[in-house]
Structures are given as C-alpha cells and as structure tokens.
Scaffold this active site. Structure first.
Site, short mmCIF file in Angstrom:
data_model
loop_
_atom_site.label_atom_id
_atom_site.label_comp_id
_atom_site.label_asym_id
_atom_site.label_seq_id
_atom_site.Cartn_x
_atom_site.Cartn_y
_atom_site.Cartn_z
N GLU A 122 33.01 33.48 34.81
CA GLU A 122 32.56 32.59 35.90
C GLU A 122 31.08 32.77 36.22
O GLU A 122 30.37 31.82 36.54
CB GLU A 122 33.40 32.84 37.16
N GLU B 299 42.86 35.59 35.43
CA GLU B 299 43.32 35.81 36.81
C GLU B 299 44.83 35.56 36.91
O GLU B 299 45.54 36.28 37.60
CB GLU B 299 42.55 34.91 37.77
#
Ligand SMILES: NC(=O)c1ccc[n+]([C@@H]2O[C@H](COP(=O)([O-])OP(=O)(O)OC[C@H]3O[C@@H](n4cnc5c(N)ncnc54)[C@H](O)[C@@H]3O)[C@@H](O)[C@H]2O)c1
Length: 701
Positions: free
Chosen positions: A127, A107
């Site tokens: 995740e 990210e």
C-alpha cells in the site's frame, strides 16, 4: 454463492474460493460474495471449519485500486468488516495461499486463524507504494504476529516477501509443496480435532509488547528511513500506525489506521502515486502497435562503442543474461571500456549487492571485437559512438552491410535525427532510437525513439526488450532532445536567467531539491560535467538566433576551468573526495558581475517564483510535445520524468502535478512570463491555452 466466490465442502470443511480473474481483487462483488459465503457456512452445522483460497493464478492481489476515491464510495461490506467476521469465527479458518497475497489479500489471510502457503508464494503489503497505509487491519495485525521491527520493514518498504522468509518471520505457518488446499483442509481437520488451537491475530500481544512504550525504536527507524522516504507522507504514516499497534488496544489501533488510511487516500500524494502506478502500466500500450504484434527474438546483442554509455548498455544485457559483443575502434579502447565495466561490477560486489560468481557470469557474457564481421549474428545492435552525425551514418552503413537482414539497428543518440541515420541503411524499418540515460546500467528510463519508418515489429520488440533488461521503455518521437531533455532544456534555461536577474545557484538548487527532485540544476550540472555543454555552445555560437535571450553565466563558470565535480569546482566547490556541493563566493561574485554587465538590476527572487519559473516552462514544453504527437500521452511524459530525472513520484510526474496546480494557473503564469520576458521558450503552448479555457487538465485528454 456468487460468480465471484464459490463454496465447496470437503470432509466437513467448507472451501471458500475467490474466483474473480485476473487477480481475485477485493472489489464489491468479491467482498459481498465472501461475506455471504461466510454467513452461510457459519450457520451450516455440517460445516466444522473453513478454508479460504483463491482460484486461478493467485490467492489475492488485494483491493481493487479503481474503487479508491470512487464517488459514490464502494458498497458495503467493507473489507475490514469481512476480515473481522472471519477472525471472529468460532469455527477454525485456514488460509490456503498460492501465487500472491498482496495488500488486502494478505490482510485477509492475517484475519484467518492459520496460514498455509504453496512453495513459491510471495506476500506483501505494498500500500505504501500507492501513498496509503494498509487499511484493513494490516498495520495492527502484522506487528502482533511478527513483532514491530519485522513489521515495520515489511509495511514501510512494501516489499515482496518470499514464502520461506515469510515463514521464518511467522507470517506463514506452513509452506507446502503440492496441493495447498488439501494441506489447508488437513490443518483445518487438526484444528477441529483440537490438535491445533484457534489463534486470532488481533488477540496476540507477546510480540508487540516487546516494543510498547519504546518511542526510541520508532525514532531510530524514522531516522534510518529519512533519506529514502524524503518527501513521502505514507512511509511515515505507516510507522505511526505500527507504533499505535505497539501502544494501543487493537480496536483503538484499527481506528487510528482507518483514520490515517482515509486521510491519505484523499491526499494529493496518494492520487499522484496511484497515477504513477497506472501510468507505468499504460506506457507499453501503443495505439498503432497491436498487442499481438509478433516479436523478433532477441538472443544475442552487440554494442558499438564502449565508452560511458556503451559500457553501461552492455552491462544491461549481461545483467539480463543476454550475451553481448562490444565493438570498438581499437584494442586499447576495448581494454579501457571493459576495464570500466569490470570496475563497476567490482564496486557492486564490494557493496555486497552482487556475488563474485554473479560478477564472473556477467563478465563472461560480454565479449569484445574490433571487427564488424563479429557482430553479424547479433539480433540487436545498439550504437553508442560519439555524438556526430557523419560518424553515426558511417557506422550504420557498415552495420547494414555486416549484420543479418532481420537484425534491429538502434542508436543511443541523444540529439540526432534517427531518420537521417536510418537513411543510410536498406532497413529503415528496423532502425530505432534507444535513448538510455546516464549511468546507463543504473538509470531505468529508455526513451525508445520511433523513426518515420520504424516498423510495428521493431517497436514492439524494443519495448519488450526494455522490460527484459530491467528498464522502463517509453515510446517517443523525433525532436531535438526528445521528450526528457527537451523539457529539461526549457527549465535549465530559465534557471540561468534567474541567476542573472537576482538568484544564486544554491538558492535555486534548494527550491528544486525541496520540491523533491534528487538535486537542483546546478548540482546536477556539476555531477554531469560542464565542459561538454560548453563545447556544444561554442560550436553553436555562430548560428545562435540573435533574437533569443542568451545567458553567458554558464560559459563564464567554465572559462575559470571549473567543469564540475571532476575538477572539484563548478557551480559549487567540492572538498577533495567529497560530492557535497558547497556554495562558492567566487561563483556568486561571478553571477553578480554577469548581471551587472548585462544591465540587470538584481532583485530579491522568492522561492515560489523560482519554482514557477523553472517548472511551468517545463510543463509548457511537455504540452507542446504532446500536441506535436511526440509522446503518446501525458502520463508517458510523467514516466519519463520519474524514471529519467527522479521527478518525485509523490507528485506523479510534471503533467500530473500540473493538473493539481491547475492548468489555468499555469497558462496564465506562462502568459505573464512571456509578456515580461518575450522568450520564445516561454510562449504558452496552444494545448495549455485550450485546456485552460475548457477548464480541463492533461488527465482529461
Ligand atoms: N553521456 C551521456 O550522458 C549520454 C546520455 C545519453 C546518450 N548519450 C549518447 O550516447 C552516445 C555515446 O556517448 P558517450 O557519453 O558514451 O561517449 P563516449 O565518448 O564516452 O564514448 C564513445 C565511444 O565510442 C567509441 N567510438 C568512436 N568511434 C567509433 C567507431 N567508429 N566505432 C566504434 N566505436 C567508436 C569511442 O572510442 C568511445 O569509447 C552519444 O551518441 C551520446 O550523445 C550520452
């Protein structure tokens, strides 16, 4: 700047380096350091562009999972703030990535204006495997960068994407050999010169607009993933967030992502999946086997007995590139065994999951023999002959004579005493149990059964070997059924009693399936075959303690010649060629008949009662196992159940689930059950009682 983040300048380009071993995790120190570094270089007129990179083994392994759910919450700045600041920079920012960019690490890279990676780099947003969604803009930026279908695939699976694929998808702008920071600085210089424009991912729209207002795309994806993701919340939440990326402005999508992330982070599922993550890492730590215990080198292996299990075990070695010799009583038996192995590989080739060349290589690693002399050089021998103590002892005595002195001799027994087997050798320190699960080439669990004299070296070597052959090894002690099957027995037993008292097989199976297990006890019995257990019970009949309750319902099913799927009938019936269990009035009538014969007035049994009656005794048995020291820790038991029996990962394994239910609740239910039924197997474990009284859980041990 800080210990965790350093800044150097090359040629007007500031190189901001994350320096927080081992993985440059984005804990408070790194976030804070990064933010401070950013502020300082942005206000420094001598700096015209930035490169963000990682020191050590990788760019960045992602968020610091230990901070998740921490109280008080971790300090500011939060990761999204830092990433937004990077993206907003008016000076070009290039990510120089090597090793891994995972989760928050990717990210962070997505927030940069350009991504340059070293060959061999892998990126992922894993995740979802922790029961959450990416929480720092990943679900919004990735679709804008690579389009919705590709982003869904990456985010919902959490899979590792190799550099070349990532470049093809558009996640990475360049993949380079040699010094990646050098390459990134060069790109930054080109951006300074205006040769390459600043591109802010959050501002891109082309790729997502292709999937805007197209709910059918997402519906189709949900349908495709439904089976794999059954019961899990996070994969579906990921899809929702990506759908938001397609339909909403960036800021609104980010708000949706944040809300989803926060909600999932607090969910039981995410707690369970994070527990599972740590449990798997803990499993290889053994209190009295130091980490630096010297290992025995395993270069070659032998397997004794090439039946159902032996064949699968041999495949595991071949799959890992370890030459393996299989030994059988006759050439006929060898031909049959190797024939089955070949058929297994061929099926995988047909499915496109293995190439013909790979199959040939693997088969080439498997050789055969009918002479013990030929296994003399093996570094490890795994015995998988019939489950018969006298036979196993004879085999081990032969092996002890034939094999080189430092070879490890392992047994795949599922019920026999490893110490007794070891006693026939002059090397009990090198004897250990390796309890594979069926099918042995597929199931990931290995219960490594420690004998009284198994040495630290033997244990350490086997634990390492488990990993090498793609298994999850859990160290257990000797008892009837070891950890998994002993607990399974406690649960199976109650299921049969429930049949006598009023339930039907399909009802019990549905409750267990809906709980998240791959199948209920009766479908599982049909799959495994009912005749083996029946024969064992017939042998045990004479010695069965009279005071123990016994349900004959399973025997009665076998008496009808119904042995499960292999006879197209067992607890259920099967259409020829189909594996779908269909409730069968014949069995239901039989169940009713057995109830009547044994004087049970059948009653309505609710789903919750079924669940509690099956699962609580399973947990209770786990508590007994822990107390007897047969498993090192409750989380090891959870690993056994997740990998050996498909216990839903989103429940974290039976012991973690028990903590969520509340130990007091389970203890009191066990006490009531024991009072009502008097069954020995329902007697509450002393550990359960103690934890209940102390208001604690297995996680507190
Ligand atoms: N089947 C399962 O689900 C399962 C699961 C875990 C462990 N186990 C254990 O694995 C072992 C093997 O079980 P299986 O299901 O593969 O049995 P199996 O009957 O399929 O295979 C046993 C093989 O051993 C061979 N054999 C017998 N005596 C031998 C000898 N003296 N030397 C060499 N080979 C000999 C037989 O020819 C046969 O091929 C047993 O100890 C069993 O308890 C089985």
């Amino acid at each position: 700047m800080s210990d965790a983040v350093t800044v150097s300048t090359r040629d007007g380009v500031a190189v901001i380096r994350l320096d927080s071993p081992p993985v440059n995790g984005l804990g408070f120190a790194v976030r804070n350091g990064l933010h401070a570094a950013l502020e300082s270089v942005l206000s420094d007129d001598a700096v015209r562009a930035l490169v963000v990179t990682g020191g050590g083994k990788m760019f960045c392994g992602g968020a610091d999972i230990r901070e998740f759910g921490q109280a008080p919450p971790p300090g500011t700045p939060h990761l999204p703030t830092v990433i937004d600041a990077i993206e907003a920079s008016t000076k070009p920012v290039v990510a120089a990535i090597h090793g891994f960019a995972l989760g928050g690490g990717l990210e962070l890279a997505l927030g940069c204006h350009l991504r340059v990676a070293a060959t061999g780099t892998r990126v992922a947003l894993p995740e979802v495997t922790l029961g959450i969604v990416p929480g720092a803009g990943g679900t919004q930026r990735l679709p804008r960068l690579i389009g919705v279908p590709a982003a869904l695939d990456v985010i919902v699976t959490g899979k590792m994407v190799p550099a070349a694929d990532a470049q093809a998808l558009g996640i990475l702008d360049a993949v380079v050999d040699g010094d990646v920071v050098e390459a990134a600085v060069r790109e930054a210089r080109r951006m300074i010169e205006g040769e390459v424009p600043i591109r802010r991912t959050s501002a891109l729209d082309d790729r997502v607009s292709e999937s805007r207002n197209a709910p059918e795309i997402f519906a189709a994806f949900r349908k495709k993933m439904a089976r794999r993701a059954r019961g899990f919340e996070a994969p579906f939440a990921c899809v929702e967030c990506v759908e938001a990326a397609a339909n909403l402005p960036f800021a609104e999508g980010v708000a949706k992502e944040r809300e989803t992330f926060t909600k999932l982070l607090a969910s039981d599922q995410s707690k369970a999946q994070r527990h599972a993550f740590f449990a798997e890492r803990l499993v290889s730590k053994i209190a009295d086997v130091p980490k630096d215990t010297p290992l025995l080198p395993i270069k070659t292996a032998a397997v004794i007995g090439c039946g159902t299990m032996g064949g699968g075990i041999a495949m595991n070695f071949a799959n890992a590139g370890i030459p393996v010799k299989v030994f059988e009583v006759s050439q006929d038996a060898l031909d049959k065994g190797v024939g089955l192995i070949t058929k297994n590989y061929a099926a995988t080739v047909t499915k496109g999951r293995l190439s013909q060349a790979q199959m040939d290589t693997r088969l080439g690693l498997i050789s055969t023999t009918v002479s013990y002399d030929d296994v003399a050089d093996a570094d490890i021998v795994i015995e998988a002959v019939f489950e018969d103590m006298d036979l196993k002892k004879e085999v081990f005595a032969q092996l002890d004579t034939a094999c080189k002195p430092d070879a490890i001799l392992a047994t795949n027994t599922s019920t026999l005493d490893v110490d007794e087997i070891a006693s026939t050798t002059r090397r009990p320190d090198k004897v250990i149990g390796t309890h594979f699960f069926s099918p042995a080439n597929v199931m990931k669990l290995m219960e490594n059964v420690r004998g009284a004299e198994s040495s630290a070296q033997t244990i350490a070597t086997i634990m390492k070997l488990s990993k090498r052959i793609g298994k999850v090894g859990v160290l257990v002690g000797i008892c009837d059924g070891f950890v998994g099957n002993r607990m399974l027995y406690a649960y199976r037993r109650q299921a049969d009693f429930l049949l006598e008292e009023g339930a039907l097989p399909h009802q019990i199976d549905k409750v267990i399936y809906d709980f998240g297990m791959p199948m209920g006890p009766y479908a599982m019995g049909d799959l495994a075959g009912l005749d083996v257990g029946w024969r064992i019970r017939q042998r045990q009949a004479a010695t069965r303690p009279a005071h123990l309750r016994y349900s004959a319902v399973a025997d009665r099913v076998c008496e009808l010649g119904r042995f499960g799927q292999k006879t197209d009938a067992g607890w259920f019936r099967y259409e020829p060629g189909s594996r779908t269990p269909i409730p069968d009035p014949v069995v239901n009538e039989l169940v009713l008949k057995v109830s009547a014969e044994n004087g049970f007035a059948r009653r309505e049994i609710g789903d919750q009662e079924i669940l509690e009656r099956c699962m609580y005794p399973l947990v209770n048995e786990g508590a007994k196992i822990l107390e007897e020291g047969l498993a090192q820790r409750a989380s090891d038991i959870d690993v056994v159940w997740m990998y050996g029996y498909g216990f839903p990962r989103y429940r974290g394994g039976p012991m973690f689930w028990a903590d969520l239910v509340g130990i007091k609740t389970i203890y009191e239910a066990m006490r009531r059950l024991h009072d009502a039924h008097g069954d020995y197997w329902l007697e509450p474990a002393p550990l359960l009682k103690r934890l209940a009284e102390q208001g604690k859980g297995f996680g507190d041990l």
